[in-house]
Design an enzyme around this catalytic site. Structure first.
Site, PDB file in Angstrom:
ATOM      1  N   ASP A  10      34.327  51.092  39.136  1.00 29.27           N
ATOM      2  CA  ASP A  10      35.648  50.549  39.767  1.00 29.27           C
ATOM      3  C   ASP A  10      36.779  51.076  39.135  1.00 29.27           C
ATOM      4  O   ASP A  10      36.664  51.681  38.032  1.00 29.27           O
ATOM      5  CB  ASP A  10      35.730  49.043  39.797  1.00 29.27           C
ATOM      6  CG  ASP A  10      36.974  48.513  40.278  1.00 29.27           C
ATOM      7  OD1 ASP A  10      37.483  48.927  41.392  1.00 29.27           O
ATOM      8  OD2 ASP A  10      37.483  47.391  39.751  1.00 29.27           O
ATOM      9  N   SER A  11      38.037  50.953  39.677  1.00 30.74           N
ATOM     10  CA  SER A  11      39.279  51.301  38.869  1.00 30.74           C
ATOM     11  C   SER A  11      39.079  50.576  37.631  1.00 30.74           C
ATOM     12  O   SER A  11      40.068  50.892  36.516  1.00 30.74           O
ATOM     13  CB  SER A  11      40.355  51.272  39.711  1.00 30.74           C
ATOM     14  OG  SER A  11      40.498  49.683  40.182  1.00 30.74           O
ATOM     15  N   TYR A  42      44.288  52.247  41.028  1.00 28.24           N
ATOM     16  CA  TYR A  42      44.086  53.240  42.365  1.00 28.24           C
ATOM     17  C   TYR A  42      44.926  52.944  43.394  1.00 28.24           C
ATOM     18  O   TYR A  42      45.183  53.947  44.011  1.00 28.24           O
ATOM     19  CB  TYR A  42      42.493  53.286  42.433  1.00 28.24           C
ATOM     20  CG  TYR A  42      41.591  53.740  41.588  1.00 28.24           C
ATOM     21  CD1 TYR A  42      42.161  54.303  40.253  1.00 28.24           C
ATOM     22  CD2 TYR A  42      40.308  54.013  42.029  1.00 28.24           C
ATOM     23  CE1 TYR A  42      41.084  54.839  39.482  1.00 28.24           C
ATOM     24  CE2 TYR A  42      39.373  54.566  41.038  1.00 28.24           C
ATOM     25  CZ  TYR A  42      39.786  55.061  39.902  1.00 28.24           C
ATOM     26  OH  TYR A  42      38.865  55.675  38.958  1.00 28.24           O
ATOM     27  N   GLY A  43      45.125  51.529  43.897  1.00 28.07           N
ATOM     28  CA  GLY A  43      45.757  51.396  44.957  1.00 28.07           C
ATOM     29  C   GLY A  43      46.938  51.931  45.488  1.00 28.07           C
ATOM     30  O   GLY A  43      47.168  52.498  46.532  1.00 28.07           O
ATOM     31  N   CYS A  73      34.491  49.668  44.809  1.00 28.71           N
ATOM     32  CA  CYS A  73      35.987  49.617  44.655  1.00 28.71           C
ATOM     33  C   CYS A  73      36.438  50.121  45.964  1.00 28.71           C
ATOM     34  O   CYS A  73      35.995  51.295  46.599  1.00 28.71           O
ATOM     35  CB  CYS A  73      36.703  50.597  43.749  1.00 28.71           C
ATOM     36  SG  CYS A  73      38.510  50.857  43.880  1.00 28.71           S
ATOM     37  N   ASN A  74      37.279  49.302  46.612  1.00 26.16           N
ATOM     38  CA  ASN A  74      37.445  49.662  48.107  1.00 26.16           C
ATOM     39  C   ASN A  74      38.354  50.917  48.125  1.00 26.16           C
ATOM     40  O   ASN A  74      38.169  51.703  49.139  1.00 26.16           O
ATOM     41  CB  ASN A  74      38.297  48.589  48.864  1.00 26.16           C
ATOM     42  CG  ASN A  74      37.264  47.378  48.793  1.00 26.16           C
ATOM     43  OD1 ASN A  74      37.158  46.605  47.899  1.00 26.16           O
ATOM     44  ND2 ASN A  74      36.894  46.897  50.122  1.00 26.16           N
ATOM     45  N   GLU A 152      45.481  39.750  38.390  1.00 30.53           N
ATOM     46  CA  GLU A 152      45.167  40.092  36.884  1.00 30.53           C
ATOM     47  C   GLU A 152      46.178  39.212  36.031  1.00 30.53           C
ATOM     48  O   GLU A 152      46.039  39.720  34.880  1.00 30.53           O
ATOM     49  CB  GLU A 152      45.237  41.775  36.867  1.00 30.53           C
ATOM     50  CG  GLU A 152      44.104  42.310  37.545  1.00 30.53           C
ATOM     51  CD  GLU A 152      43.835  43.584  36.846  1.00 30.53           C
ATOM     52  OE1 GLU A 152      44.517  44.166  36.077  1.00 30.53           O
ATOM     53  OE2 GLU A 152      42.924  44.198  37.285  1.00 30.53           O
ATOM     54  N   CYS A 184      39.363  44.245  49.096  1.00 34.29           N
ATOM     55  CA  CYS A 184      39.782  44.804  47.734  1.00 34.29           C
ATOM     56  C   CYS A 184      38.880  44.052  47.035  1.00 34.29           C
ATOM     57  O   CYS A 184      38.623  42.737  46.998  1.00 34.29           O
ATOM     58  CB  CYS A 184      41.410  44.610  47.553  1.00 34.29           C
ATOM     59  SG  CYS A 184      41.581  44.634  45.934  1.00 34.29           S
ATOM     60  N   THR A 185      38.632  44.549  45.908  1.00 34.92           N
ATOM     61  CA  THR A 185      37.356  44.028  44.800  1.00 34.92           C
ATOM     62  C   THR A 185      37.915  42.717  44.353  1.00 34.92           C
ATOM     63  O   THR A 185      37.359  41.805  44.088  1.00 34.92           O
ATOM     64  CB  THR A 185      37.033  44.766  43.830  1.00 34.92           C
ATOM     65  OG1 THR A 185      38.442  45.544  43.188  1.00 34.92           O
ATOM     66  CG2 THR A 185      36.222  45.995  44.300  1.00 34.92           C
ATOM     67  N   HIS A 186      39.545  42.548  44.287  1.00 33.25           N
ATOM     68  CA  HIS A 186      40.052  41.457  43.582  1.00 33.25           C
ATOM     69  C   HIS A 186      39.945  40.148  44.309  1.00 33.25           C
ATOM     70  O   HIS A 186      40.258  39.075  43.663  1.00 33.25           O
ATOM     71  CB  HIS A 186      41.510  41.968  43.009  1.00 33.25           C
ATOM     72  CG  HIS A 186      41.646  42.777  41.840  1.00 33.25           C
ATOM     73  ND1 HIS A 186      40.888  43.900  41.889  1.00 33.25           N
ATOM     74  CD2 HIS A 186      41.998  42.670  40.753  1.00 33.25           C
ATOM     75  CE1 HIS A 186      41.188  44.544  40.750  1.00 33.25           C
ATOM     76  NE2 HIS A 186      42.004  43.741  40.171  1.00 33.25           N
TER      77      HIS A 186
END
Ligand code: DGL
Length: 273
Positions: A10-11, A42-43, A73-74, A152, A184-186
């Site tokens: 992932d990023s 990355y987004g 990571c999307n 984050e 999105c992973t978050h």
């Protein structure tokens, strides 16, 4: 039986939400997780740049002897999945296809919302995959540049996050979607806020459990599973600061992280060169 580990990248730490589900589904497998913290996020980056980063990491993980790579990571999946599958000799699984399948299965009114990073929205990958399954589904994408930094931050569940979620949910509610893909992973980290804002009648689709299932099915299909009686181990690598990875990572993985190894971006670039 195949004792090689599974590579996950992932990023940053967001992909640990995917690793978490993989650990639950495949407790007997070993994993090598790489977070590209030095180049996060990355987004907001151009798709071509994300594709280059993903290619470097894919080759690096292959060099670590993995038997399968999960692009957890999307944004990386959106930018680079076909290129990764072409470049690597091991199977590569992304996080978008499992969610697209789940969204088409879940929607009753064939109106699906998408919340994701700018890169993922710009790629059009969700629309393409959803339409390959049902061309009659209307997809309403909304890019959410504010969400990753808020999740984050020191206060991921605060008023600012609730406000940001209300803002991005607005157009989706207006469009009458009954299913929302959290691309999105978050976003699994703020699931309760999202469900509260959208209401119970809207189905939220997360990639992590669907992806873990696809990993498990792929290992079985290719007969490359590890011994089911053993307990697997995880190695954690980051291009960023190992101490921050450790602190933030436990929040995402919800399992203690013992040690984090540093990998230099130059090492990734060298493998790909
Ligand atoms: N991992 C990214 C994704 O799933 C979110 C964080 C970033 O922008 O790098 O799209």
């Amino acid at each position: 039986m195949d004792a090689r580990p599974i590579g996950v990248f992932d990023s940053g730490v967001g992909g640990l939400t995917v690793l978490h589900e993989c650990l639950v589904t495949l407790p007997h497998e070993d994993f090598v997780y790489l977070g590209d913290g030095a180049r996060l996020p990355y987004g907001p980056r151009p798709l071509a740049e994300i594709r280059r980063f993903a290619g470097e990491i894919g080759r690096f993980l292959e060099g670590q002897g993995v038997k399968l790579v999960v692009a957890a990571c999307n944004s990386a999946t959106a930018a680079a999945l076909p290129e990764l599958q072409l470049a690597l000799s091991v199977p590569v699984i992304g996080v978008i296809q499992p969610e697209a399948h789940a969204a088409v299965r879940a929607t009753r009114n064939r109106r699906v919302g998408l919340l994701a990073t700018e890169a993922t929205v710009a790629s059009g990958r969700y629309e393409a995959l959803i339409h390959s399954l049902d061309a009659g589904v209307t997809v309403v994408p909304v890019a959410c540049p504010e969400l990753v930094p808020l999740i984050e931050s020191d206060d991921p569940f605060g008023e600012a996050t609730v406000e940001a979620v209300r803002k991005v949910a607005g157009p989706l509610k207006q469009a009458g979607v009954d299913t929302v893909v959290l691309g999105c992973t978050h976003y699994p980290l703020i699931r309760p806020i999202l469900q509260r804002v959208f209401g119970r009648e809207v189905t939220l689709i997360f990639s992590a459990d669907e992806t873990a299932l696809e990993v498990s099915e792929t290992l079985a299909r290719k007969a490359i599973e590890n011994d089911a009686a053993r307990e697997g181990i995880c190695r954690f690598l980051t291009t960023g600061d190992p101490a921050s990875f450790l602190a933030m990572g436990s929040r995402f993985l919800q399992v203690p992280i013992a040690a984090v190894e540093q990998v230099r971006v130059a090492d990734l670039e060298a493998v790909a060169a």
